[in-house]
Design a protein around this motif. Sequence first.
Motif: not given
Length: 207
Positions: A36-44, A48-56, A133-143
Amino acid sequence: MSAPTSQKKPLPFVYQFTAGAIAGVSEILCFYPLDVVKTRVQLDTGKSQGMVATFRAIIAQEGVGRLYRGLAAPLMLEAPKRAVKFASNDFWAKTYMSAAGVTQMTQNISIITGCSAGATESFVVVPFELVKIKLQDKTSTFKASAMTPPTRLRQLINTRPDFQGPIDVVKHVVRNDGLLGLYAGLEATFWRFVTLHPQACLDSNRV
């Protein structure tokens, strides 16, 4: 006179399938948050600030459960993936050995068997990977908020759908892109599996 050497018999398919499925599911459960973190880093890209920052950031802003969003897709994939993997290896090995007129696996046949089995498996994997990947993308939970203008709301719904689960993703993709939309990214996955599988076949034949 030396005693004849006995060749090791391969494990029955059901044992290989069960062991592979258990190993695959265990691997998914352990490493899925990193995926999930890897996908976020690739999409952003560029943000992205890196793996650890994205995880946090995911844990702080969206909760720990977000690290397992989309888990159903790879879990559902594991059984058919393993079945296709072992069945295609067996099918292509027998096909090429028969075509070559040999009864023992050779290095060349092992390599081409791995390539063919990997290509076959890629067609099963791609739709599940797309859903994951579409479910991992943070934009898929838009409200949307109550103050969002109707025209802007329609635009956001089209570009940032609020997916409720794997089936919802499939419906959205098919509705907007047709059945072939489920195979977006096939070429990259195809070549990844074609290049990785030959080495796996060579290693298994050395055992």
